[in-house]
Design a protein around this motif. Structure first.
Motif, short mmCIF file in Angstrom:
data_model
loop_
_atom_site.label_atom_id
_atom_site.label_comp_id
_atom_site.label_asym_id
_atom_site.label_seq_id
_atom_site.Cartn_x
_atom_site.Cartn_y
_atom_site.Cartn_z
N GLU A 62 47.89 47.74 34.66
CA GLU A 62 46.49 47.35 33.99
C GLU A 62 46.29 47.89 32.70
OE1 GLU A 62 42.95 45.62 34.49
OE2 GLU A 62 44.30 45.85 36.04
N LEU A 63 46.66 48.89 32.46
CA LEU A 63 46.78 49.06 30.91
C LEU A 63 47.56 48.07 29.96
CD1 LEU A 63 45.91 50.96 28.46
CD2 LEU A 63 48.03 52.22 28.87
N ALA A 64 48.66 47.48 30.62
CA ALA A 64 49.25 46.67 29.92
C ALA A 64 48.72 45.24 29.85
CB ALA A 64 50.95 46.43 30.55
N ARG A 65 48.00 44.79 30.92
CA ARG A 65 47.10 43.71 31.15
C ARG A 65 45.95 43.82 29.77
NH1 ARG A 65 48.78 40.65 34.90
NH2 ARG A 65 49.46 41.60 36.98
N VAL A 66 45.41 44.76 29.50
CA VAL A 66 44.33 45.14 28.53
C VAL A 66 45.16 45.13 27.11
CG1 VAL A 66 42.82 46.72 27.43
CG2 VAL A 66 43.19 46.73 29.97
N LYS A 67 46.17 45.41 26.87
CA LYS A 67 47.13 45.55 25.77
C LYS A 67 47.30 43.78 25.36
CE LYS A 67 47.30 49.92 24.68
NZ LYS A 67 46.37 50.31 23.70
N MET A 68 47.72 43.04 26.48
CA MET A 68 48.06 41.76 26.33
C MET A 68 46.99 40.79 25.81
SD MET A 68 50.94 40.49 26.75
CE MET A 68 51.04 38.84 27.43
N LYS A 69 45.81 41.19 26.38
CA LYS A 69 44.40 40.55 26.12
C LYS A 69 44.04 40.73 24.56
CE LYS A 69 42.23 40.37 30.47
NZ LYS A 69 41.01 40.75 31.50
N ARG A 70 44.45 41.99 23.97
CA ARG A 70 44.22 42.20 22.50
C ARG A 70 45.10 41.43 21.77
NH1 ARG A 70 41.13 46.85 21.56
NH2 ARG A 70 42.53 47.39 19.79
N ARG A 71 46.34 41.13 22.08
CA ARG A 71 47.33 40.44 21.38
C ARG A 71 46.79 39.22 21.46
NH1 ARG A 71 48.89 44.98 22.17
NH2 ARG A 71 47.39 45.04 20.66
N LYS A 72 46.38 38.51 22.45
CA LYS A 72 45.76 37.27 22.50
C LYS A 72 44.56 36.95 21.55
CE LYS A 72 47.57 35.90 26.97
NZ LYS A 72 47.16 35.60 28.48
N SER A 73 43.71 38.06 21.34
CA SER A 73 42.80 38.18 20.46
C SER A 73 43.24 38.26 18.87
CB SER A 73 41.68 39.08 20.98
OG SER A 73 41.20 38.98 22.00
N GLY A 74 44.38 38.32 18.76
CA GLY A 74 45.06 38.38 17.41
C GLY A 74 45.05 39.88 16.98
N ILE A 75 44.99 40.92 17.68
CA ILE A 75 44.93 42.24 17.27
C ILE A 75 46.21 42.94 17.19
CG2 ILE A 75 44.01 44.63 17.89
CD1 ILE A 75 41.67 43.10 19.08
N LYS A 76 46.67 43.52 16.17
CA LYS A 76 47.92 44.27 15.98
C LYS A 76 47.70 45.61 16.28
CE LYS A 76 49.75 41.32 12.29
NZ LYS A 76 50.48 41.44 10.94
N GLU A 77 48.48 46.42 16.70
CA GLU A 77 48.14 47.89 17.02
C GLU A 77 49.54 48.68 17.21
OE1 GLU A 77 45.69 48.83 20.29
OE2 GLU A 77 46.50 47.41 21.45
#
Length: 525
Positions: A62-77
Motif C-alpha cells: 500500500e505504501l508503494a502504491r502511494v509512492k507510485m502516485k507521487r511519481r506519476k505526479s512528477g514528484i522526486k523524493e
C-alpha cells in the motif's frame, strides 16, 4: 560517436556502486543493473519483466502504491523502503526515486537509484529497542516484558528465526523461561526449569560450559540427543545459544536463536546476537537487583504482619492454627507444625496447604515424625538446627540404604500422601523456647517452580522465633490463668473455714444472753 557514448553509459551503469532500477508506467521492471540484482539475490534476467510489487512484503504494498502516485505526479523524493529478497529475507534500502517522461512530457515510468542500508537500519532498529528496554527498566516493568523487547527486535531483524532468553537460577542449576514469544508454548513449558549440563541441548550446554554453542543441525548434533524428539515435534532444525554474563562473569542465562532451517549464523547475525546478549545482561542484572530489594521488603512486611497476627490472641489453639496458614500464604505449598505432647511424643498439631491440596493435607493430621529418623524434621528438632533440602528427587521419598527416606518417617501411608502433595523442596526448622526444642515446622514446596534457597531458610528461622514467642506467651497465659484459678479455690476454702467458727461463737453468745439476763447497774438506781 553514438556507440562510444553507449559503451560509456554501459560501463557507468555496470560499475556503479548504486543499484539502478527502472520501471514502466505499470510498475513492471524494464531495467536493473547487476548491483540491484545482487542486492535482491536474483540475476538480472530473473528481475526483468516482473512487477515491482513482486519484490515486496504484503504490508509494504500500500505504501508503494502511494509512492507510485507521487511519481506519476512528477514528484522526486528520497525515502527508505524494505524489500523482500529471493530467499524471502528483508533488505532495507534508500531509494532516490525520479519520474521518467517522454519528449512530450508524458509519464512513462520511474528511475530508482538504490542503496542497501540494511546494516545501518539494523543498528537503528536495535537502538530503538534498547531505548524501549531502558524506559521499561525505569518504569519497573516485569522481567518478561523487558526481555520481550529484545527478542522481538531480533526476530524482526533476522528473518525466519525464533528467539529465547532463559534465566539461570541463583543456584546455577536450572534455566527458566524469561521470554520466548516466537517458540511454541508446549516447547517452552517442556524445557522450563531444565537443568544445565553437558549435552543438554544448546542452552543447557552453553550455560554449563560458559561459551557460545552453535548447533547448525539439531538432527545430527549429539548435544540434542535427549531433546531430539521434542525438537522434531516443533520442527526446530538449528539453535545458536550464547551465555549471558554479569559484570563479574557469572552466568545469568542464555540467549538463543532457533530456526526451522539447517544453517549457521551469518556474520551480521552473530553481531546482532552479541549486542542483544549484552542488552539482556544489563536488563537482567538491573531487574534482579530490584527483585531482591522487593523480596527483602516483602519478607520484612510478612514477618511484621505475622508477628502482629500471632500476638493478637492468647488462645493457644488459635495461635497454633494460624502458624501454618501464615507460612502457606507467603512462601509454601503446604506446611506442618509438630509439637511434643504430654507423653513426649512428637505429633502434628496444625497443618495448612494451598487450595488444590487442602483435602490431602487433612490426611497428615495423624502424622507423627519418628525422632530416630536421620533426616527431616526429627533431625532438625534433635539437633536444634534448621536444614534446607533444596531439591528432592522421587527416590528420596522412598526408604534408602539405611531404610530411611529423607522426610523423617517410614510409614508408607504418610510417604504416599507426601508424594501426592508434592515435596520437591522443603525446610525443617525447630521451634525453640529458652533453648529447648518444643516442636518444629516442615515447610514444603511441591514443584520446581519454588526451590528454596538460603534466604528462605533465614526467613523460616525468623518466623520460627516469632512462633516460639507466640507459643510461649500462650503457655504462660494458660499457666497464669491456672494459677489464678487455683488461688481463687484456696481463698474460697480458707474463707469458708474461717467464717464457720465465728458463726458458732456468735450463736452461743446470743443463747447465753437469753438465759442470763443482765443485772441493773448502780447508776441506774
Amino acid at each position: 560517436m553514438h556507440d562510444d557514448n553507449h559503451d560509456l553509459y554501459k560501463q557507468i551503469v555496470e560499475n556503479s556502486e548504486e543499484g539502478i532500477w527502472i520501471i514502466d508506467e505499470q510498475g513492471v521492471t524494464t531495467f536493473v543493473n547487476d548491483k540491484t540484482a545482487a542486492m535482491f539475490g536474483y540475476s538480472v534476467e530473473e528481475m526483468l519483466g516482473k512487477d515491482i510489487f513482486y519484490f515486496m512484503f504484503q504490508d509494504e504494498v500500500e505504501l508503494a502504491r502511494v509512492k507510485m502516485k507521487r511519481r506519476k505526479s512528477g514528484i522526486k523524493e528520497v525515502h527508505d523502503f524494505v524489500f523482500r529478497t529471493k530467499t524471502g529475507k528483508k533488505v532495507w534500502t534508500c531509494i532516490a526515486a525520479s519520474p521518467i517522461h517522454d519528449k512530450n512530457g508524458k509519464f512513462i515510468g520511474a528511475l530508482g537509484m538504490v542503496n542497501n542500508i540494511s546494516a545501518r537500519r539494523r543498528s537503528e532498529i536495535f537502538l530503538e529497542a534498547q531505548s524501549k528496554v531502558f524506559n521499561l527498566l525505569v518504569l519497573g516493568a516485569p522481567v518478561n516484558e523487558v526481555l520481550m523487547e529484545v527478542t522481538n527486535a531480533i526476530e524482526y531483524l533476522i528473518d525466519d528465526v525464533m528467539v529465547s532468553i532463559l534465566l539461570l537460577d541463583e543456584e546455577g542449576k536450572r534455566l527458566w523461561t524469561g521470554a520466548a514469544p516466537g517458540l511454541p508454548q508446549e516447547y517452552n513449558e517442556a524445557i522450563n526449569g531444565a537443568p544445565i549440563g553437558a549435552k543438554v541441548g544448546s542452552c543447557g550446554t552453553s550455560a554449563f560450559e560458559k561459551k557460545q554453542i552453535i548447533v547448525t543441525d539439531i538432527q545430527t548434533d549429539p548435544l540434542w540427543e535427549d531433546y531430539l524428539e521434542l525438537a522434531n515435534k516443533h520442527n526446530l532444525r538449528s539453535c545458536w545459544s550464547s551465555p549471558i554474563f554479569s559484570k563479574d562473569k557469572k552466568v545469568l542465562g542464555t540467549f538463543a536463536v532457533y530456526s526451522h532451517n539447517v544453517r549457521a549464523p551469518h556474520e551480521f547475525e552473530l553481531q546482532l546476537i552479541k549486542d542483544a546478549t549484552a542488552a539482556s545482561a544489563l536488563s537482567i542484572e538491573h531487574l534482579r537487583i530490584l527483585e531482591n530489594l522487593k523480596k527483602t521488603r516483602d519478607n520484612a512486611t510478612f514477618l511484621s504482619e505475622a508477628r502482629m497476627e500471632l500476638s493478637s490472641s492468647l488462645d493457644a489453639e488459635k495461635v497454633l492454627m494460624k502458624i501454618p496458614e501464615l507460612i502457606v500464604s507467603h512462601f509454601a505449598d503446604w506446611c506442618l507444625l509438630c509439637q511434643f505432647d504430654q507423653h513426649g511424643n512428637l505429633v502434628t498439631t496444625a497443618a495448612a496447604a494451598i487450595d488444590s491440596k487442602r483435602k490431602l493435607i487433612g490426611q497428615l493430621h495423624n502424622y507423627k515424625p519418628d525422632l530416630e529418623a536421620p533426616e527431616g524434621l526429627p533431625r532438625s528438632i534433635r539437633t536444634r538446627e534448621s536444614f534446607l533440602y533444596q531439591e528432592l528427587n522421587p527416590e528420596q521419598l522412598q526408604p534408602g540404604v539405611d531404610g530411611w527416606p529423607d522426610v523423617g518417617t517410614k510409614d508408607p501411608k504418610i510417604l504416599k500422601i507426601m508424594s501426592e502433595l508434592g515435596m520437591k523442596s522443603y525446610i525443617a526448622v525447630p521451634i525453640l523456647i529458652r533453648g529447648k526444642a518444643v516442636g518444629g515446622l516442615l515447610i514444603a514446596s511441591s514443584g520446581i517452580h519454588r526451590l528454596y534457597k538460603n534466604e528462605d531458610l533465614k526467613l523460616a528461622n525468623e518466623l520460627a522465633r516469632s512462633c516460639a514467642s507466640a507459643i510461649d506467651n500462650t503457655n504462660l497465659y494458660r499457666e497464669s490463668q491456672q494459677a489464678i484459678a487455683a488461688r481463687e479455690v484456696v481463698i474460697s476454702v480458707a474463707s469458708h473455714e474461717f467464717r464457720t467458727p465465728l458463726t458458732i461463737l456468735r450463736g452461743r453468745i446470743d443463747l447465753l444472753a437469753m438465759i442470763l439476763p443482765l443485772k441493773p447497774s448502780a447508776h441506774s438506781e
